[in-house]
Motif scaffolding. Structure first.
Motif, PDB file in Angstrom:
ATOM      1  N   HIS A   1       0.841  -1.202   0.000  1.00  0.00           N
ATOM      2  CA  HIS A   1       0.000   0.000   0.000  1.00  0.00           C
ATOM      3  C   HIS A   1       0.881   1.260   0.000  1.00  0.00           C
ATOM      4  N   PHE A   2       1.968   1.218   0.762  1.00  0.00           N
ATOM      5  CA  PHE A   2       2.915   2.336   0.803  1.00  0.00           C
ATOM      6  C   PHE A   2       3.523   2.572  -0.585  1.00  0.00           C
ATOM      7  N   ILE A   3       3.916   1.486  -1.252  1.00  0.00           N
ATOM      8  CA  ILE A   3       4.493   1.596  -2.601  1.00  0.00           C
ATOM      9  C   ILE A   3       3.483   2.214  -3.556  1.00  0.00           C
ATOM     10  N   GLU A   4       2.242   1.737  -3.464  1.00  0.00           N
ATOM     11  CA  GLU A   4       1.175   2.249  -4.331  1.00  0.00           C
ATOM     12  C   GLU A   4       0.981   3.756  -4.126  1.00  0.00           C
ATOM     13  N   GLU A   5       0.921   4.163  -2.868  1.00  0.00           N
ATOM     14  CA  GLU A   5       0.713   5.581  -2.558  1.00  0.00           C
ATOM     15  C   GLU A   5       1.897   6.432  -3.027  1.00  0.00           C
ATOM     16  N   ALA A   6       3.112   5.928  -2.814  1.00  0.00           N
ATOM     17  CA  ALA A   6       4.305   6.680  -3.221  1.00  0.00           C
ATOM     18  C   ALA A   6       4.336   6.846  -4.739  1.00  0.00           C
ATOM     19  N   ARG A   7       3.971   5.812  -5.448  1.00  0.00           N
ATOM     20  CA  ARG A   7       3.973   5.899  -6.915  1.00  0.00           C
ATOM     21  C   ARG A   7       2.852   6.795  -7.422  1.00  0.00           C
ATOM     22  N   ALA A   8       1.727   6.806  -6.720  1.00  0.00           N
ATOM     23  CA  ALA A   8       0.615   7.671  -7.127  1.00  0.00           C
ATOM     24  C   ALA A   8       0.978   9.140  -6.892  1.00  0.00           C
TER      25      ALA A   8
ATOM     26  N   ASN B   1      15.111   2.089  -7.052  1.00  0.00           N
ATOM     27  CA  ASN B   1      16.065   2.404  -5.983  1.00  0.00           C
ATOM     28  C   ASN B   1      15.503   3.429  -4.999  1.00  0.00           C
ATOM     29  N   GLU B   2      14.779   4.408  -5.510  1.00  0.00           N
ATOM     30  CA  GLU B   2      14.150   5.395  -4.622  1.00  0.00           C
ATOM     31  C   GLU B   2      13.092   4.726  -3.754  1.00  0.00           C
ATOM     32  N   LEU B   3      12.332   3.809  -4.339  1.00  0.00           N
ATOM     33  CA  LEU B   3      11.338   3.067  -3.551  1.00  0.00           C
ATOM     34  C   LEU B   3      12.014   2.243  -2.464  1.00  0.00           C
TER      35      LEU B   3
END
Length: 156
Positions: free
Chosen positions: A109-116, A124-126
């Motif tokens: 969910h964190f990855i999804e939000e960061a990408r959105a 690498n930033e993720l």
């Protein structure tokens, strides 16, 4: 000078296929000791022959387990796997984790939000952000696989 031995092609094949019996030295069955056909190094052959001895020759599970160097619970597991999957059930299970165990629903969910929020984030930033927020050291390929599994959003 001693000559170098030629590599055993069957041993190599068993190793590559993951069917090398790690306890071949514990097989004390006469057919595996005396004959050329049976090979205690071949895990699938050993398992099949154990089952055959019990089912067709009527030998007891306890004596077969002792002669083949396994425990009775292991015999019952092999038998259940064979009954459920046939010959494929005699193959050893794949070892290791069965999925992305570090990427919990919260991390995904964190990855999804960061990408959105920031569409152009690199892997690498993720990874840096996951490490900072969750204290997880996740491999780059794990995140890339998770991103591929993520369902594509339909354009409206």
């Amino acid at each position: 000078m001693s000559r170098a031995r030629k590599p055993d092609p069957k041993l190599t094949a068993l190793q590559e296929s993951g069917t090398l019996n790690p306890h071949a030295q514990e097989v004390r069955d006469e057919a595996f000791i005396a004959g050329d056909f049976f090979d205690a190094r071949d895990l699938v052959q050993v398992r099949y022959e154990m089952l055959r001895r019990v089912r067709t020759e009527g030998q007891t599970i306890a004596e077969v387990a002792a002669r083949f160097g396994i425990s009775r619970p292991t015999f019952y597991k092999v038998q259940a796997d064979f009954d459920r999957e046939g010959l494929a059930g005699l193959l050893p299970d794949k070892r290791g984790p069965r999925g992305a165990h570090k990427l919990t629903a919260e991390v995904l969910h964190f990855i999804e939000e960061a990408r959105a929020a920031e569409g152009g984030l690199s892997t690498n930033e993720l990874l840096d952000r996951i490490a900072a927020k969750f204290g997880l050291n996740v491999h780059r390929r794990t995140v890339e696989r998770a991103l591929r599994r993520e369902p594509k959003k339909k354009r409206q």
